[in-house]
Motif scaffolding. Sequence first.
Motif, short mmCIF file in Angstrom:
data_model
loop_
_atom_site.label_atom_id
_atom_site.label_comp_id
_atom_site.label_asym_id
_atom_site.label_seq_id
_atom_site.Cartn_x
_atom_site.Cartn_y
_atom_site.Cartn_z
N ALA A 155 41.97 42.02 33.01
CA ALA A 155 42.73 42.27 34.23
C ALA A 155 42.35 43.60 34.87
O ALA A 155 42.17 43.67 36.09
N SER A 156 42.23 44.66 34.08
CA SER A 156 41.89 45.95 34.69
C SER A 156 40.48 45.96 35.26
O SER A 156 40.21 46.62 36.27
N ALA A 157 39.56 45.22 34.65
CA ALA A 157 38.22 45.10 35.22
C ALA A 157 38.25 44.30 36.51
O ALA A 157 37.41 44.51 37.41
N SER A 158 39.18 43.38 36.64
CA SER A 158 39.35 42.65 37.89
C SER A 158 39.81 43.59 39.00
O SER A 158 39.42 43.43 40.17
N LEU A 159 40.63 44.56 38.66
CA LEU A 159 41.02 45.61 39.61
C LEU A 159 39.83 46.46 40.01
O LEU A 159 39.65 46.81 41.18
N THR A 160 39.02 46.82 39.03
CA THR A 160 37.88 47.70 39.25
C THR A 160 36.95 47.10 40.32
O THR A 160 36.70 45.91 40.33
N GLY A 161 36.46 47.97 41.18
CA GLY A 161 35.63 47.51 42.28
C GLY A 161 34.17 47.84 42.10
O GLY A 161 33.49 48.23 43.06
N LEU A 162 33.65 47.69 40.88
CA LEU A 162 32.25 47.97 40.58
C LEU A 162 31.58 46.69 40.11
O LEU A 162 31.99 46.11 39.10
N PRO A 163 30.55 46.23 40.78
CA PRO A 163 29.98 44.90 40.50
C PRO A 163 29.50 44.70 39.07
O PRO A 163 29.62 43.60 38.53
N HIS A 164 28.96 45.74 38.43
CA HIS A 164 28.41 45.53 37.09
C HIS A 164 29.50 45.27 36.05
O HIS A 164 29.22 44.77 34.96
N LEU A 165 30.75 45.58 36.38
CA LEU A 165 31.85 45.24 35.49
C LEU A 165 32.35 43.82 35.69
O LEU A 165 33.19 43.35 34.93
N HIS A 166 31.84 43.15 36.70
CA HIS A 166 32.22 41.77 36.99
C HIS A 166 31.13 40.77 36.62
O HIS A 166 31.43 39.67 36.16
N ARG A 167 29.89 41.18 36.85
CA ARG A 167 28.79 40.22 36.79
C ARG A 167 28.68 39.56 35.42
O ARG A 167 28.59 40.24 34.39
N ASP A 168 28.69 38.24 35.43
CA ASP A 168 28.53 37.38 34.25
C ASP A 168 29.67 37.50 33.25
O ASP A 168 29.58 36.96 32.14
N PHE A 169 30.74 38.18 33.63
CA PHE A 169 31.98 38.15 32.85
C PHE A 169 33.00 37.20 33.47
O PHE A 169 34.16 37.17 33.05
N ASN A 170 32.61 36.48 34.51
CA ASN A 170 33.52 35.60 35.25
C ASN A 170 34.69 36.38 35.85
O ASN A 170 35.84 35.92 35.85
N LEU A 171 34.38 37.56 36.37
CA LEU A 171 35.39 38.43 36.98
C LEU A 171 34.95 38.76 38.41
O LEU A 171 33.77 38.68 38.74
N PRO A 172 35.89 39.13 39.27
CA PRO A 172 37.32 39.31 39.01
C PRO A 172 38.08 37.99 38.94
O PRO A 172 37.63 36.97 39.46
N LEU A 173 39.25 38.04 38.31
CA LEU A 173 40.13 36.89 38.29
C LEU A 173 40.66 36.60 39.69
O LEU A 173 40.69 37.49 40.55
N GLU A 174 41.10 35.39 39.89
CA GLU A 174 41.68 35.01 41.18
C GLU A 174 42.92 35.86 41.45
O GLU A 174 43.70 36.16 40.54
N GLY A 175 43.08 36.26 42.69
CA GLY A 175 44.25 37.01 43.08
C GLY A 175 44.06 38.51 43.08
O GLY A 175 44.99 39.25 43.40
N PHE A 176 42.86 38.98 42.74
CA PHE A 176 42.54 40.40 42.80
C PHE A 176 41.64 40.63 44.01
O PHE A 176 40.54 40.06 44.11
N LEU A 177 42.09 41.46 44.93
CA LEU A 177 41.44 41.66 46.21
C LEU A 177 41.01 43.12 46.35
O LEU A 177 41.58 44.01 45.71
N HIS A 178 40.01 43.36 47.21
CA HIS A 178 39.49 44.71 47.37
C HIS A 178 39.31 45.05 48.84
O HIS A 178 38.93 44.19 49.64
N VAL A 179 39.56 46.31 49.15
CA VAL A 179 39.35 46.83 50.50
C VAL A 179 38.34 47.97 50.45
O VAL A 179 37.93 48.42 49.38
N THR A 180 37.96 48.47 51.61
CA THR A 180 36.89 49.45 51.74
C THR A 180 37.16 50.72 50.95
O THR A 180 38.27 51.26 50.95
N CYS A 181 36.13 51.20 50.28
CA CYS A 181 36.18 52.49 49.60
C CYS A 181 36.37 53.61 50.62
O CYS A 181 35.66 53.65 51.63
N PRO A 182 37.30 54.54 50.39
CA PRO A 182 37.57 55.58 51.38
C PRO A 182 36.59 56.75 51.33
O PRO A 182 36.99 57.93 51.31
N HIS A 183 35.29 56.43 51.32
CA HIS A 183 34.26 57.47 51.28
C HIS A 183 33.75 57.69 52.70
O HIS A 183 32.95 56.92 53.22
N PHE A 184 34.25 58.74 53.32
CA PHE A 184 33.95 58.99 54.72
C PHE A 184 32.45 59.17 54.96
O PHE A 184 31.91 58.68 55.97
#
Length: 461
Positions: A155-184
């Motif tokens: 679940a916490s990796a589903s929150l995380t917005g870094l692709p290498h923590l998702h790839r081939d782990f079948n993540l993120p789970l459904e219902g976890f959404l992401h918005v733009t990183c606030p890096h000006f």
Amino acid sequence: MTYNSLRMRDISTHIHPQTNLALHETLGPTIMMRGEGAYVYDDDGKQYLEGMSGLWCAALGMSEKRLADVATRQLNTLPYYQNFAHRSTEPAIELAERLLKVAPVPMSKVLFQSSGSEANDTAIKLVWYYFHAMGQTQKRKIIARYRSYHGTSIASASLTGLPHLHRDFNLPLEGFLHVTCPHFYREGQPGETEEAFSTRLAEELDQLILAEGPETVGAFFAEPVMGTGGVIVPPAGYFEKIQAVLRKHDVLLVADEVITGFGRTGNWWGSQTYDMKPDIVTCAKALTAAYMPLSALLISERVYQGMRAQSEKIGVFGHGYTYGAHPVACAVGVEALRIYEEDGIIDNVPALAARMQAAMAPLADHPLIGEIRGVGLMWAVELVRDKQSKEAFAPDMQFGLGVQNRAFERGLVCRSLGTGIALAPPLICTEEQIDEIVARFTQALDASLDAYSASGGTSCG
């Protein structure tokens, strides 16, 4: 016991997180043997300035005798007890009291786990549990930011917005959404001010909630300063505007203070630095200065009352970990909080932060640096191939890793994170050690620039 024997034993038996496992079989580990203050030493006796506080966590350095002594006393008194079914221990009670006393906003109760991932995973469950108690069972969707880091459990990796923590782990789970990183620096549009950028991101969040249906969105998770995403400091007005959107749609705010808690930003909490009013706070790392594994959730009265009602309805609060509120870890946490307060550790961070900012300021002119950013004792530089266009180095060049490795050769631990390099020294470091950290880092940058130039701009050497 020789270095080679330890090295081979490690390669033969030990899986290393966030590591290229195949490459590790060739390179093997650097084996750290002891620590003293802001320094660690490998098994060849080489000294390293620990410019990352381990993993942002060893806030009191590597040889705080008071923490070792309190752990020993607790081990000799009550080395373990569980806190299920009405059991408790004195260290857990005292630590909960102390955490509530220093909480960034009024909080009601504390729930203990052993890691930041567990804390954020638990916070997700509590969001769902709370809205079930409120009869709003559809409020299950969770929003976080791209480049955020909240852990590596499912679940916490589903929150995380870094692709290498998702790839081939079948993540993120459904219902976890992401918005733009606030890096000006990276996400701001030409001619856009920081305030306008913050307004645009708040509008993006508002539109996402409306598109998904406010009745389906339960919480927004945010690090006050994004750590593993590259030390992303929020732009002007960001959290004020974001929190207005959350209040509008009755969406809970969870502040992930796993990195920023206990002085890292110059206040006890990053939430204080950026005027966040969270419903739940998660913390870990510096809670025990990393001397023992421990994490905690600080829970508002609103959320606690929902938990209380739901557990009364069901007959039990069906959650817990064997090592939650471990008495040795809690005793160390109590002593760490005493040290932060009694020794003025957190009070001294603004002065150290000013020294670090001044030491790093000349790097703004370095050909490889597009941006210097940070707060308190967490800083980063943005590596660029071209300062004018802000062009980053191609990922396959692994330029940041090259800089990190050259710093390590010079006895400095820093961390390559995406297109940036992070520095987060212990809170007990001296001004002279800060100067030395920046000096060694500058040497690594210069050596990387020389190698890059010698290659004709094709590699980092």
